[in-house]
Motif scaffolding. Structure first.
Motif, PDB file in Angstrom:
ATOM      1  N   ASN A 207       1.049  -0.894   0.327  1.00 11.66           N
ATOM      2  CA  ASN A 207      -0.330  -0.132  -0.065  1.00 11.66           C
ATOM      3  C   ASN A 207       0.981   1.166   0.079  1.00 11.66           C
ATOM      4  OD1 ASN A 207      -2.798  -1.234   0.109  1.00 11.66           O
ATOM      5  ND2 ASN A 207      -2.283  -1.535   1.904  1.00 11.66           N
ATOM      6  N   LEU A 210       2.481   1.672  -3.385  1.00 14.35           N
ATOM      7  CA  LEU A 210       1.062   2.479  -4.499  1.00 14.35           C
ATOM      8  C   LEU A 210       0.979   3.893  -4.073  1.00 14.35           C
ATOM      9  CD1 LEU A 210      -1.263   1.101  -6.762  1.00 14.35           C
ATOM     10  CD2 LEU A 210      -2.638   1.325  -3.992  1.00 14.35           C
ATOM     11  N   GLU A 211       0.810   4.372  -3.178  1.00 12.89           N
ATOM     12  CA  GLU A 211       0.267   5.631  -2.419  1.00 12.89           C
ATOM     13  C   GLU A 211       1.534   6.392  -3.222  1.00 12.89           C
ATOM     14  OE1 GLU A 211      -1.881   6.955  -1.406  1.00 12.89           O
ATOM     15  OE2 GLU A 211      -2.554   4.866  -1.392  1.00 12.89           O
ATOM     16  N   LEU A 213       3.868   5.721  -5.493  1.00  9.18           N
ATOM     17  CA  LEU A 213       3.590   5.937  -7.298  1.00  9.18           C
ATOM     18  C   LEU A 213       2.833   6.830  -6.996  1.00  9.18           C
ATOM     19  CD1 LEU A 213       4.821   4.950  -9.501  1.00  9.18           C
ATOM     20  CD2 LEU A 213       3.174   2.790  -9.482  1.00  9.18           C
ATOM     21  N   LYS A 214       1.708   6.478  -7.074  1.00 11.85           N
ATOM     22  CA  LYS A 214       0.204   7.388  -7.396  1.00 11.85           C
ATOM     23  C   LYS A 214       0.607   9.229  -7.207  1.00 11.85           C
ATOM     24  CE  LYS A 214      -3.007   6.353  -5.860  1.00 11.85           C
ATOM     25  NZ  LYS A 214      -5.209   5.727  -4.880  1.00 11.85           N
ATOM     26  N   ALA A 215       1.216   9.690  -5.873  1.00 10.42           N
ATOM     27  CA  ALA A 215       1.831  10.668  -5.673  1.00 10.42           C
ATOM     28  C   ALA A 215       3.064  11.344  -6.720  1.00 10.42           C
ATOM     29  CB  ALA A 215       2.559  11.188  -4.341  1.00 10.42           C
ATOM     30  N   LYS A 216       4.060   9.944  -7.199  1.00 14.95           N
ATOM     31  CA  LYS A 216       5.014  10.614  -7.897  1.00 14.95           C
ATOM     32  C   LYS A 216       4.336  10.800  -9.797  1.00 14.95           C
ATOM     33  CE  LYS A 216       8.761   8.465 -10.477  1.00 14.95           C
ATOM     34  NZ  LYS A 216       9.753   7.779 -10.365  1.00 14.95           N
ATOM     35  N   MET A 217       2.926  10.379  -9.831  1.00 13.45           N
ATOM     36  CA  MET A 217       2.074  10.447 -11.560  1.00 13.45           C
ATOM     37  C   MET A 217       1.283  11.581 -11.063  1.00 13.45           C
ATOM     38  SD  MET A 217       2.122   6.234 -12.733  1.00 13.45           S
ATOM     39  CE  MET A 217       1.185   7.105 -13.941  1.00 13.45           C
ATOM     40  N   ARG A 219      -1.694  11.507  -8.878  1.00 14.38           N
ATOM     41  CA  ARG A 219      -2.574  10.872  -8.975  1.00 14.38           C
ATOM     42  C   ARG A 219      -2.824  10.714  -6.886  1.00 14.38           C
ATOM     43  NH1 ARG A 219      -3.811   6.907 -12.695  1.00 14.38           N
ATOM     44  NH2 ARG A 219      -5.857   6.381 -11.896  1.00 14.38           N
ATOM     45  N   LYS A 220      -4.374  11.641  -7.082  1.00 15.86           N
ATOM     46  CA  LYS A 220      -4.318  11.184  -5.248  1.00 15.86           C
ATOM     47  C   LYS A 220      -5.905  10.906  -5.227  1.00 15.86           C
ATOM     48  CE  LYS A 220      -1.097  14.535  -3.439  1.00 15.86           C
ATOM     49  NZ  LYS A 220      -1.044  15.913  -2.826  1.00 15.86           N
ATOM     50  N   GLY A 221      -5.839   9.713  -4.168  1.00 19.52           N
ATOM     51  CA  GLY A 221      -7.693   8.895  -4.249  1.00 19.52           C
ATOM     52  C   GLY A 221      -7.112   8.349  -2.582  1.00 19.52           C
TER      53      GLY A 221
END
Length: 221
Positions: A207, A210-211, A213-217, A219-221
């Motif tokens: 997890n 994953l977070e 990676l999303k921050a790097k791209m 994208r937050k959710g």
């Protein structure tokens, strides 16, 4: 006695028809090749002798031509000196030399004709030999393929192979049962505390990755 009795028999032969009639075509084609190779040696030897004869004739013709010219010179000298008797003798010798030259030139023409025919025969004989060798190669390949197929078919119908496969399948079934018994021990067993913490830590790590990676791209959710 050979397959062929003379060069013409080889050149005019139909190898396919000959092999179709033969009871042992592989043996016959080997004999044909041997006969052709022996004939090639004989014909080339004869050609070498003819070439040597042609060279000798050429030298003799040159010598006679030189003699003819020399008799012509002597005849002219005799006329200058008033010796018609000697001039007649020289002219007679010159005529004899010319006659000899003419005969040798005819002989040379016969040798040339013979060499041309020999060259033609050798070309055709080489072609026949190549054809025979191609037949032999084809027979060898077919024989090798048939031998391999026979060995494979023999092995496929060998009962020992079937017995070995049956034993192999029996061993596989034993292994399947053993693996089933091992897996059965795990059925219904509660996880240990260490195993549960290990799974929890692994899940947290995934997890977190994953977070990140999303921050790097972005994208937050």
């Amino acid at each position: 006695m050979g397959i062929f009795s003379r060069l013409g028999d080889i050149i005019n032969s139909n190898l396919n028809a000959m092999l179709d009639r033969a009871e042992e075509p592989e043996k016959i084609v080997r004999l044909i090749i041997q006969e052709m190779e022996d004939t090639l040696v004989e014909v080339r030897s004869a050609a070498a002798r003819a070439i040597a004869e042609k060279k000798e004739l050429g030298r003799r013709i040159e010598q006679m031509e030189a003699a003819e010219a020399d008799w012509q010179r002597k005849a002219e000298l005799a006329i200058e000196k008033g010796r018609e008797d000697l001039a007649k003798g020289a002219l007679l010798a010159k005529a004899e030399a010319a006659q000899t030259i003419a005969l040798m030139r005819k002989e040379m023409a016969l040798v040339d004709e013979s060499l041309a025919k020999t060259n033609e025969d050798l070309t055709r004989l080489d072609a026949k030999l190549a054809e025979a060798k191609a037949k032999q190669k084809s027979f060898d390949l077919r024989h090798s393929a048939a031998r391999d197929q026979y060995r494979i078919r023999t092995q496929l119908h060998d009962g020992r192979i079937e017995d070995a496969m049956a034993r192999y399948e029996k061993v596989e079934r034993k292994l399947d049962r053993l693996e089933g018994e091992v897996e059965a021990f795990e059925l219904g067993r509660r996880k240990s505390l260490a195993e549960e913490f290990a799974e929890l830590e692994a899940e947290s790590a995934i997890n977190a990755e994953l977070e990140a990676l999303k921050a790097k791209m972005g994208r937050k959710g």
